[in-house]
Design a protein around this motif. Structure first.
Motif, short mmCIF file in Angstrom:
data_model
loop_
_atom_site.label_atom_id
_atom_site.label_comp_id
_atom_site.label_asym_id
_atom_site.label_seq_id
_atom_site.Cartn_x
_atom_site.Cartn_y
_atom_site.Cartn_z
N ASP A 64 0.87 -1.17 0.00
CA ASP A 64 0.00 0.00 0.00
C ASP A 64 0.91 1.22 0.00
N ILE A 65 1.18 1.76 -1.17
CA ILE A 65 2.14 2.86 -1.30
C ILE A 65 1.70 4.10 -0.52
N ARG A 66 0.40 4.30 -0.37
CA ARG A 66 -0.13 5.48 0.31
C ARG A 66 0.10 5.44 1.83
N SER A 67 -0.14 4.28 2.46
CA SER A 67 -0.07 4.27 3.93
C SER A 67 0.71 3.09 4.50
N GLY A 68 1.32 2.28 3.66
CA GLY A 68 2.04 1.12 4.15
C GLY A 68 3.54 1.33 4.18
N SER A 69 4.25 0.27 4.55
CA SER A 69 5.71 0.27 4.57
C SER A 69 6.24 0.09 3.15
N ALA A 70 7.46 0.51 2.95
CA ALA A 70 8.16 0.31 1.68
C ALA A 70 9.42 -0.50 1.96
N VAL A 71 9.65 -1.50 1.14
CA VAL A 71 10.82 -2.37 1.31
C VAL A 71 11.74 -2.21 0.10
N VAL A 72 12.98 -1.83 0.37
CA VAL A 72 14.00 -1.72 -0.67
C VAL A 72 14.83 -3.00 -0.61
N THR A 73 14.94 -3.67 -1.75
CA THR A 73 15.74 -4.89 -1.83
C THR A 73 16.83 -4.69 -2.87
N LEU A 74 18.07 -4.88 -2.45
CA LEU A 74 19.20 -4.82 -3.37
C LEU A 74 19.64 -6.25 -3.64
N ARG A 75 19.75 -6.60 -4.89
CA ARG A 75 20.09 -7.97 -5.28
C ARG A 75 21.57 -8.28 -5.02
N GLU A 76 21.84 -9.55 -4.78
CA GLU A 76 23.22 -9.99 -4.61
C GLU A 76 24.04 -9.75 -5.87
N SER A 77 23.38 -9.73 -7.03
CA SER A 77 24.07 -9.53 -8.30
C SER A 77 24.39 -8.06 -8.58
N ALA A 78 23.96 -7.15 -7.70
CA ALA A 78 24.25 -5.73 -7.89
C ALA A 78 25.76 -5.50 -7.85
N PRO A 79 26.26 -4.51 -8.59
CA PRO A 79 27.70 -4.23 -8.59
C PRO A 79 28.20 -3.84 -7.19
N ALA A 80 29.47 -4.06 -6.97
CA ALA A 80 30.08 -3.79 -5.66
C ALA A 80 29.87 -2.33 -5.24
N GLU A 81 30.00 -1.39 -6.18
CA GLU A 81 29.84 0.03 -5.82
C GLU A 81 28.40 0.34 -5.42
N ALA A 82 27.43 -0.38 -5.99
CA ALA A 82 26.03 -0.21 -5.59
C ALA A 82 25.83 -0.73 -4.17
N LYS A 83 26.43 -1.87 -3.85
CA LYS A 83 26.32 -2.44 -2.50
C LYS A 83 26.96 -1.51 -1.48
N ALA A 84 28.13 -0.96 -1.81
CA ALA A 84 28.80 -0.04 -0.90
C ALA A 84 27.96 1.22 -0.67
N ALA A 85 27.38 1.74 -1.73
CA ALA A 85 26.54 2.94 -1.60
C ALA A 85 25.30 2.65 -0.77
N PHE A 86 24.70 1.49 -0.96
CA PHE A 86 23.50 1.09 -0.21
C PHE A 86 23.79 1.04 1.29
N LEU A 87 24.96 0.56 1.66
CA LEU A 87 25.33 0.41 3.07
C LEU A 87 25.89 1.69 3.69
N ARG A 88 26.26 2.65 2.86
CA ARG A 88 26.91 3.86 3.35
C ARG A 88 25.97 4.70 4.20
#
Length: 177
Positions: free
Chosen positions: A69-93
């Motif tokens: 429910d985009i209006r009133s619910g939670s949002a879950v961001v999922t980063l895939r294991e196949s994402a590039p290393a720089e994307a993983k580092a940015a996600f955790l920063r």
């Protein structure tokens, strides 16, 4: 990797928080579509709605944002294991925040984004009162800290004398548990 954003009671607050989190770290978020995920890619991209992405394009995404429910619910961001290393580092920063006073180009470390926004607001009021008396532009804004984590910690513990009172007054009072 996953990160969940909960709704704070205002419409779309979880979704907006997820988008801000990703944007601050250099990710692009796809267009929204009711009942479907939105794709994410590390970098500057224009991403179509889920229904307009081919299976190959969906597979090339670095992750997704999903809310039942985009209006009133939670949002879950999922980063895939196949994402590039720089994307993983940015996600955790962790983003360190400051108030950047454009004009004299001063920066002062702040506790978090909300604190930086309060400091910028307080300084804006002070500078507005001086606007006709000075030839320098003062434009305080909340911004990511441009220096090292060590410099941020040092600035938090010993702020500039010029701004120390404003920084302290913009902190929220501690609430007893």
């Amino acid at each position: 990797m996953q990160k969940t954003f909960t709704n704070t009671g205002t419409e779309f607050s979880a979704w907006r928080a997820a988008e801000a989190f990703l944007s601050e770290r250099g990710f692009s978020v796809g267009s929204t579509q009711k009942g479907a995920a939105s794709g994410i890619l590390f970098g500057d991209f224009k991403i179509s709605k889920w229904r307009n992405l081919s299976p190959k394009e969906r597979n090339q995404l670095h992750g997704t944002v999903h809310a039942l429910d985009i209006r009133s619910g939670s949002a879950v961001v999922t980063l895939r294991e196949s994402a590039p290393a720089e994307a993983k580092a940015a996600f955790l920063r962790e983003i360190l925040w400051c108030c950047h006073v454009r004009g004299p180009d001063d920066v002062m470390a702040c506790d978090d984004k909300e604190h930086a926004e309060r400091v910028a607001g307080a300084l804006s009021k002070q500078f507005k009162a001086l606007s006709g008396k000075m030839d320098v532009m003062f434009d305080p804004v909340a911004a990511p800290w441009p220096h090292s984590a060590e410099a941020h910690a040092g600035d938090l513990s010993s702020p500039s004398v010029d701004y120390a009172a404003v920084i302290a007054s913009a902190r929220l009072p501690l609430v007893a548990a």
